[in-house]
Design a protein around this motif. Structure first.
Motif, PDB file in Angstrom:
ATOM      1  N   PRO A 282      -9.695   0.615 -15.602  1.00  0.00           N
ATOM      2  CA  PRO A 282      -9.173   0.587 -13.800  1.00  0.00           C
ATOM      3  C   PRO A 282      -9.372  -1.306 -13.285  1.00  0.00           C
ATOM      4  O   PRO A 282      -8.704  -1.249 -11.394  1.00  0.00           O
ATOM      5  CB  PRO A 282     -10.085   0.961 -13.722  1.00  0.00           C
ATOM      6  CG  PRO A 282     -11.198   0.998 -13.663  1.00  0.00           C
ATOM      7  CD  PRO A 282     -11.276   0.963 -15.079  1.00  0.00           C
TER       8      PRO A 282
ATOM      9  N   TRP B   5      -1.794   0.803 -10.592  1.00  0.00           N
ATOM     10  CA  TRP B   5      -1.951   0.851  -9.109  1.00  0.00           C
ATOM     11  C   TRP B   5      -3.555   0.672  -8.369  1.00  0.00           C
ATOM     12  O   TRP B   5      -3.792   0.666  -7.144  1.00  0.00           O
ATOM     13  CB  TRP B   5      -1.271   2.169  -8.814  1.00  0.00           C
ATOM     14  CG  TRP B   5       0.273   2.985  -8.758  1.00  0.00           C
ATOM     15  CD1 TRP B   5       0.619   3.900  -9.205  1.00  0.00           C
ATOM     16  CD2 TRP B   5       1.380   1.939  -8.666  1.00  0.00           C
ATOM     17  NE1 TRP B   5       2.617   3.933  -9.585  1.00  0.00           N
ATOM     18  CE2 TRP B   5       2.496   2.968  -8.598  1.00  0.00           C
ATOM     19  CE3 TRP B   5       1.634   0.750  -8.374  1.00  0.00           C
ATOM     20  CZ2 TRP B   5       3.585   2.302  -9.738  1.00  0.00           C
ATOM     21  CZ3 TRP B   5       3.002  -0.059  -8.647  1.00  0.00           C
ATOM     22  CH2 TRP B   5       4.227   0.978  -8.520  1.00  0.00           C
ATOM     23  N   ASN B   6      -3.554   0.192  -9.719  1.00  0.00           N
ATOM     24  CA  ASN B   6      -5.266   0.163  -8.973  1.00  0.00           C
ATOM     25  C   ASN B   6      -5.433  -1.338  -8.494  1.00  0.00           C
ATOM     26  O   ASN B   6      -6.570  -1.814  -8.238  1.00  0.00           O
ATOM     27  CB  ASN B   6      -5.941   0.416 -10.093  1.00  0.00           C
ATOM     28  CG  ASN B   6      -6.755   1.736  -9.741  1.00  0.00           C
ATOM     29  OD1 ASN B   6      -6.471   2.830  -9.059  1.00  0.00           O
ATOM     30  ND2 ASN B   6      -7.857   1.971 -10.236  1.00  0.00           N
TER      31      ASN B   6
ATOM     32  N   LEU C  88      -6.291  -3.991 -16.679  1.00  0.00           N
ATOM     33  CA  LEU C  88      -5.778  -2.952 -16.245  1.00  0.00           C
ATOM     34  C   LEU C  88      -5.117  -1.987 -17.358  1.00  0.00           C
ATOM     35  O   LEU C  88      -3.919  -2.730 -18.123  1.00  0.00           O
ATOM     36  CB  LEU C  88      -4.476  -2.382 -15.227  1.00  0.00           C
ATOM     37  CG  LEU C  88      -5.227  -3.300 -13.820  1.00  0.00           C
ATOM     38  CD1 LEU C  88      -3.659  -3.416 -12.876  1.00  0.00           C
ATOM     39  CD2 LEU C  88      -6.277  -2.141 -13.375  1.00  0.00           C
TER      40      LEU C  88
ATOM     41  N   ASP D 176     -10.227   4.365 -19.554  1.00  0.00           N
ATOM     42  CA  ASP D 176      -9.987   3.871 -18.533  1.00  0.00           C
ATOM     43  C   ASP D 176      -9.413   2.863 -18.382  1.00  0.00           C
ATOM     44  O   ASP D 176     -10.870   2.310 -18.660  1.00  0.00           O
ATOM     45  CB  ASP D 176     -10.297   5.190 -17.366  1.00  0.00           C
ATOM     46  CG  ASP D 176      -9.166   6.336 -17.341  1.00  0.00           C
ATOM     47  OD1 ASP D 176      -8.041   6.893 -18.685  1.00  0.00           O
ATOM     48  OD2 ASP D 176      -8.895   7.261 -16.578  1.00  0.00           O
TER      49      ASP D 176
ATOM     50  N   ASP E 289      -3.892  -4.383  -5.579  1.00  0.00           N
ATOM     51  CA  ASP E 289      -2.715  -5.178  -4.892  1.00  0.00           C
ATOM     52  C   ASP E 289      -2.255  -6.266  -4.934  1.00  0.00           C
ATOM     53  O   ASP E 289      -0.792  -6.439  -4.276  1.00  0.00           O
ATOM     54  CB  ASP E 289      -3.893  -4.896  -3.554  1.00  0.00           C
ATOM     55  CG  ASP E 289      -4.739  -6.521  -3.621  1.00  0.00           C
ATOM     56  OD1 ASP E 289      -4.831  -6.683  -4.734  1.00  0.00           O
ATOM     57  OD2 ASP E 289      -5.079  -6.193  -2.626  1.00  0.00           O
TER      58      ASP E 289
ATOM     59  N   ASN F 226      -3.485   3.214 -15.019  1.00  0.00           N
ATOM     60  CA  ASN F 226      -4.228   2.357 -13.371  1.00  0.00           C
ATOM     61  C   ASN F 226      -2.972   1.080 -12.589  1.00  0.00           C
ATOM     62  O   ASN F 226      -4.416   0.922 -12.437  1.00  0.00           O
ATOM     63  CB  ASN F 226      -5.661   2.055 -13.742  1.00  0.00           C
ATOM     64  CG  ASN F 226      -6.513   3.522 -14.214  1.00  0.00           C
ATOM     65  OD1 ASN F 226      -7.044   3.693 -13.024  1.00  0.00           O
ATOM     66  ND2 ASN F 226      -6.724   3.666 -15.217  1.00  0.00           N
TER      67      ASN F 226
ATOM     68  N   LYS G 214       0.968  -0.970  -0.174  1.00  0.00           N
ATOM     69  CA  LYS G 214      -0.073   0.368   0.119  1.00  0.00           C
ATOM     70  C   LYS G 214       0.927   1.220  -0.632  1.00  0.00           C
ATOM     71  O   LYS G 214       0.720   2.143  -0.443  1.00  0.00           O
ATOM     72  CB  LYS G 214      -1.045   0.175   0.916  1.00  0.00           C
ATOM     73  CG  LYS G 214      -1.784  -0.884   1.382  1.00  0.00           C
ATOM     74  CD  LYS G 214      -2.894  -1.176   1.977  1.00  0.00           C
ATOM     75  CE  LYS G 214      -4.094  -1.832   2.173  1.00  0.00           C
ATOM     76  NZ  LYS G 214      -5.404  -1.653   3.425  1.00  0.00           N
TER      77      LYS G 214
ATOM     78  N   SER H 269     -13.491  -2.771 -19.257  1.00  0.00           N
ATOM     79  CA  SER H 269     -13.915  -2.435 -18.690  1.00  0.00           C
ATOM     80  C   SER H 269     -15.731  -2.224 -19.179  1.00  0.00           C
ATOM     81  O   SER H 269     -15.796  -1.277 -19.706  1.00  0.00           O
ATOM     82  CB  SER H 269     -13.607  -0.985 -18.086  1.00  0.00           C
ATOM     83  OG  SER H 269     -14.089  -0.472 -16.880  1.00  0.00           O
TER      84      SER H 269
ATOM     85  N   TYR I  23     -12.187  -2.892 -13.175  1.00  0.00           N
ATOM     86  CA  TYR I  23     -13.309  -3.321 -12.622  1.00  0.00           C
ATOM     87  C   TYR I  23     -14.621  -2.726 -13.742  1.00  0.00           C
ATOM     88  O   TYR I  23     -13.484  -1.729 -14.356  1.00  0.00           O
ATOM     89  CB  TYR I  23     -13.534  -3.069 -11.500  1.00  0.00           C
ATOM     90  CG  TYR I  23     -13.319  -1.233 -11.131  1.00  0.00           C
ATOM     91  CD1 TYR I  23     -14.334  -1.164 -11.280  1.00  0.00           C
ATOM     92  CD2 TYR I  23     -12.570  -1.196 -10.057  1.00  0.00           C
ATOM     93  CE1 TYR I  23     -14.024   0.641 -10.609  1.00  0.00           C
ATOM     94  CE2 TYR I  23     -10.910   0.328  -9.822  1.00  0.00           C
ATOM     95  CZ  TYR I  23     -12.847   0.955 -10.356  1.00  0.00           C
ATOM     96  OH  TYR I  23     -13.203   2.645  -9.992  1.00  0.00           O
TER      97      TYR I  23
END
Length: 339
Positions: free
Chosen positions: A222, A111-112, A105, A220, A114, A109, A75, A170, A224
């Protein structure tokens, strides 16, 4: 005599007090230098301890599980930057593009997530990881067919039953879901403006539901379903599909359709709030796969209509080509005989 004695006493007292003051100053300086020299030692110990804690708090960057591995992203932004730097060194630009695509992604994005699902062996075409069947006999007579899966947020492209391309998408968010079912490609525009907001520019927009203003285009990704009903794509995919699919043919005046474009199907439901389906690949490499039987069940009830519209389009296009050829063969300034 008395005066000289008195002066001598005063001078002696003054010298004694000066000596004591100097000794105090020296003691103070010693204490100060001592405390100064001790302070860095304390800080160094503290830094050492902190660095150990930070080092221990960094998770392993790669967890190997088999066909797909997990690339863990912490994080903390600084730690993420460090790990992503390692990620960039380990994989080429094309490999990073493929990995992000598998995780639904784009680079904006990255970093969207984990955790990034990373194949043990990178195929930059993505075809080795296709969730769609490589061959669909039911589509053998269909020249062009595009299908979008809501459950796994992916699209596939078939030419005469063979899978020629697939990629991430997406689709519509929960409050503005993409319309399901069979439809056909309508009109296209290299750069459209969204009907939701004039600030949203949509490169390589290809409309598939005219009255609803729904189409596929670049925007974009992201990780999802996030769109306002449209089907978002990576730029390269949007460009490719823009050139691949056929548009409708309108009657003179443009009010009615003379022939439909490429057949498109949107199907299934996304499990909102559940684990992202592509992360299940870490446990089972086949978890996202759509079987031939599942696909056939979706397509077979619509195959007659798809083939009928395809035949009509070919007939219309052929007649248009013939009319154009006749016009081109006509002389520019035809001579007329005198009466």
């Amino acid at each position: 005599m008395k005066k000289s004695f008195l002066y001598s006493c005063i001078i002696a007292l003054f010298l004694i007090s000066c000596k004591k003051e100097i000794e105090k100053i020296n003691d103070t300086l010693k204490d100060t230098s001592s405390s100064t020299s001790e302070t860095p030692a304390v800080k160094q110990d503290s830094i050492k301890k902190d660095s150990v804690v930070m080092k221990e708090s960094v998770p392993p960057t790669m967890q190997e599980t088999g066909f797909y591995n997990a690339f863990i992203l912490p994080k903390d932004k600084k730690m993420r930057d460090s790990i992503y730097s390692e990620f960039s060194k380990k994989y080429s630009e094309r490999e990073r593009y493929a990995i992000l695509a598998l995780n639904r992604l784009d680079s904006k994005n990255k970093w969207n997530a984990d955790t990034l699902v990373v194949p043990a062996k990178i195929d930059t075409t993505l075809m080795s990881y296709s969730p769609f069947p490589m061959q669909m006999d039911v589509l053998s007579g269909v020249k062009k067919f595009v299908i979008f899966s809501y459950p796994i947020q992916a699209y596939g492209v078939y030419s005469n039953g063979s899978l020629v391309k697939w990629g991430p998408t997406s689709m519509g968010k929960k409050a503005a879901q993409t319309t399901r079912g069979l439809t056909f490609a309508n009109w296209k525009k290299k750069l459209s403006t969204s009907t939701v907001s004039s600030e949203w520019k949509l490169p390589y927009n290809f409309n598939i539901f005219n009255t609803g203003g729904i189409g596929w285009h670049q925007y974009d990704l992201p990780g999802y379903p996030a769109s306002h009903s449209c089907l978002r794509l990576l730029m390269k995919d949007a460009q490719w599909l823009y050139g691949y699919a056929d548009t409708w043919v309108l009657n003179p005046g443009g009010a009615t359709t003379k022939a439909k474009g490429t057949a498109v199907m949107v199907f299934g439901d996304y499990k909102w709030g559940a684990r992202k389906p592509w992360k299940k690949l870490l446990d089972d490499p086949n978890s996202n796969n759509i079987s031939v039987e599942q696909m056939s069940k979706l397509i077979e009830p619509n195959i007659e209509k798809i083939l009928k519209e395809q035949a009509n389009r070919e007939k219309v296009v052929d007649s248009m080509k013939m009319a154009k050829a006749q016009i081109e063969q006509m002389p520019e300034n035809p001579k007329t005989l005198a009466p």
